[in-house]
Design an enzyme around this catalytic site. Sequence first.
Site, PDB file in Angstrom:
ATOM      1  N   ARG A   1     -14.068  -7.281  -0.374  1.00 50.04           N
ATOM      2  CA  ARG A   1     -13.482  -7.217   0.753  1.00 50.04           C
ATOM      3  C   ARG A   1     -12.902  -5.516   0.816  1.00 50.04           C
ATOM      4  O   ARG A   1     -12.105  -5.114  -0.306  1.00 50.04           O
ATOM      5  CB  ARG A   1     -12.332  -7.943   0.787  1.00 50.04           C
ATOM      6  CG  ARG A   1     -11.463  -7.633   2.170  1.00 50.04           C
ATOM      7  CD  ARG A   1     -10.153  -6.854   1.920  1.00 50.04           C
ATOM      8  NE  ARG A   1      -9.471  -6.672   3.205  1.00 50.04           N
ATOM      9  CZ  ARG A   1      -8.329  -6.078   3.393  1.00 50.04           C
ATOM     10  NH1 ARG A   1      -7.991  -5.231   2.232  1.00 50.04           N
ATOM     11  NH2 ARG A   1      -7.656  -6.078   4.528  1.00 50.04           N
ATOM     12  N   VAL A   2     -12.946  -4.730   1.751  1.00 52.79           N
ATOM     13  CA  VAL A   2     -12.611  -3.386   1.892  1.00 52.79           C
ATOM     14  C   VAL A   2     -11.786  -3.323   3.004  1.00 52.79           C
ATOM     15  O   VAL A   2     -12.196  -3.868   4.133  1.00 52.79           O
ATOM     16  CB  VAL A   2     -13.626  -2.486   1.741  1.00 52.79           C
ATOM     17  CG1 VAL A   2     -13.093  -0.780   2.054  1.00 52.79           C
ATOM     18  CG2 VAL A   2     -14.524  -2.233   0.651  1.00 52.79           C
ATOM     19  N   GLY A   3     -10.631  -2.882   3.039  1.00 51.78           N
ATOM     20  CA  GLY A   3      -9.509  -2.770   3.935  1.00 51.78           C
ATOM     21  C   GLY A   3      -9.437  -1.725   4.692  1.00 51.78           C
ATOM     22  O   GLY A   3     -10.458  -0.575   4.673  1.00 51.78           O
ATOM     23  N   ASP A   4      -8.521  -1.187   5.422  1.00 54.65           N
ATOM     24  CA  ASP A   4      -8.353  -0.126   6.177  1.00 54.65           C
ATOM     25  C   ASP A   4      -8.022   1.267   5.255  1.00 54.65           C
ATOM     26  O   ASP A   4      -8.531   2.439   5.626  1.00 54.65           O
ATOM     27  CB  ASP A   4      -7.483  -0.114   7.183  1.00 54.65           C
ATOM     28  CG  ASP A   4      -6.135  -0.333   6.541  1.00 54.65           C
ATOM     29  OD1 ASP A   4      -5.934  -0.950   5.711  1.00 54.65           O
ATOM     30  OD2 ASP A   4      -4.970   0.121   7.271  1.00 54.65           O
TER      31      ASP A   4
ATOM     32  N   GLY B   1      -4.911  -4.572   7.354  1.00 56.60           N
ATOM     33  CA  GLY B   1      -6.150  -3.553   7.339  1.00 56.60           C
ATOM     34  C   GLY B   1      -7.457  -3.880   8.617  1.00 56.60           C
ATOM     35  O   GLY B   1      -7.684  -2.971   9.142  1.00 56.60           O
TER      36      GLY B   1
ATOM     37  N   THR C   1      -0.210   1.343   6.575  1.00 59.53           N
ATOM     38  CA  THR C   1       0.145   0.211   5.799  1.00 59.53           C
ATOM     39  C   THR C   1       0.172  -1.111   6.664  1.00 59.53           C
ATOM     40  O   THR C   1       0.773  -0.967   7.735  1.00 59.53           O
ATOM     41  CB  THR C   1       1.220   0.254   4.814  1.00 59.53           C
ATOM     42  OG1 THR C   1       2.592   0.290   5.391  1.00 59.53           O
ATOM     43  CG2 THR C   1       1.169   1.403   3.887  1.00 59.53           C
ATOM     44  N   GLY C   2      -0.351  -2.111   6.199  1.00 58.24           N
ATOM     45  CA  GLY C   2      -0.270  -3.270   6.861  1.00 58.24           C
ATOM     46  C   GLY C   2      -1.722  -4.078   7.024  1.00 58.24           C
ATOM     47  O   GLY C   2      -2.560  -3.913   6.341  1.00 58.24           O
TER      48      GLY C   2
ATOM     49  N   THR D   1       1.123  -1.166  -0.039  1.00 56.91           N
ATOM     50  CA  THR D   1       0.088  -0.186   0.074  1.00 56.91           C
ATOM     51  C   THR D   1       0.683   1.123   0.107  1.00 56.91           C
ATOM     52  O   THR D   1       2.105   1.111   0.325  1.00 56.91           O
ATOM     53  CB  THR D   1      -0.931   0.045   1.358  1.00 56.91           C
ATOM     54  OG1 THR D   1      -1.682  -1.269   1.210  1.00 56.91           O
ATOM     55  CG2 THR D   1      -1.610   1.275   1.463  1.00 56.91           C
TER      56      THR D   1
END
Length: 417
Positions: A273-276, A299, A296-297, A245
């Site tokens: 799927r939606v991350g952070d 989520g 980053t990482g 990211t």
Amino acid sequence: MTFSRRDFVKNSVLGAVAAGVGAGATSNAHAENSAPGHASPGDAPKPTIICAHNGFAYVEGAYASLKSGADTLDVGIQVVKGPEDDPNDDSVGLGGLPNEEGVVELDACCMHGPTRRAGAVGAVRNIVNVSMVSKAVFQHTGHVMLVGEGAERFAVAVGFPRQNLLTDRSRKIWLLWKEFNSDRDWWGPGIADPSWHPPVEEPKPQAEVWRERIEHLRQRAADLGIEPDFQTAAVRRVLLPPTGTIHCSVLNEKAEMSGITTTSGLAFKLPGRVGDSPIIGAGCYTDQDVGSAGATGSGEENIKVAGAHTIVENMRHGMSPKDAGIDALKRIVRNYNGDMTRLRYMDMSYYVLRKDGAYAGVSLWEGYSAGHPHTFVVHDGTLRREVATPLLKGFSQEWPPFPTIPEELKKNSEYLK
Ligand code: ASP
């Protein structure tokens, strides 16, 4: 990009919580010693850019724009657009590794400090510069976040071209992943294929099994037309799926600030799927009265601690950038009651910039593997990489956990570089 995050622990995975211990050269003395508002009203802060490691090549140009008066959000976009447009960065934009159905879905969000506006897009297909689309959301709508098909149609309506984001190389890596993880469905060569053989029954030493698997994967990579120089890397991406990211926070000499985060998210994630990264307050948060932070990482973990917002609030209450970031990491540790067996399967990096130019990079673990510490990029007149301050000693492993590949094979460059 780095794709060794899943490297298995070599040194003391189950390290103790050791805030600030380890590969420590991180935040500048300014970050350590001063409180927010330290700069007196007349002092102009030093223009500063902080971003994830994969932004390095684009920061020098963006810094020149910053010095010549460009808007802070546009400067951030100038940085993150680099990896978005790069087909060889398979963690962001064009060429990003796809979801489990082979479709690239991108996430992004941004905050514009001077006007206190925010925009975000999630699970967007067919549009490469989602960072710019996230800005367009607040420019052209009264909304903050658009997702999926609606976000794609919005992007096209405001002038972004549709394009295929799945490069041939990423498609082949996805196919290899699909076939490898698929011994109970119809993907992969069938019984009629000359190389087909029945499932092996007799138990063999692990190392031998893995040697065969890796050889088989490399052969399949060749059959799929992956270029010889990239076959080992492709096998590695299948066995150790990468993440990646980019976040960028920017401060100018008028003390204006903005932040932006963009990603293709987890490789082979579930569709939708939606991350952070597109979540305002998790993947990015900016309040130019205080500062800006991004992530980053892992989520899912970051969403649960609203990481970027937590960090900015911590700085509002007087913490240094480093302490503010470490506190957010401790909240992740607390969510697992300090259970290192679980925590080793996640990782998190935060990029923190305060309104007076103090900054820090912090991470949950030291890095992906020994010799590969988490780093970040900073430019405040001089462009450089710095090592992030880890909360925990040791190295993270990727989730979901994979049957252990013998160290001798991972170390042997013949097998997995
Ligand atoms: N945070 C991103 C996500 O969860 C992935 C990453 O930063 O590697 O989608």
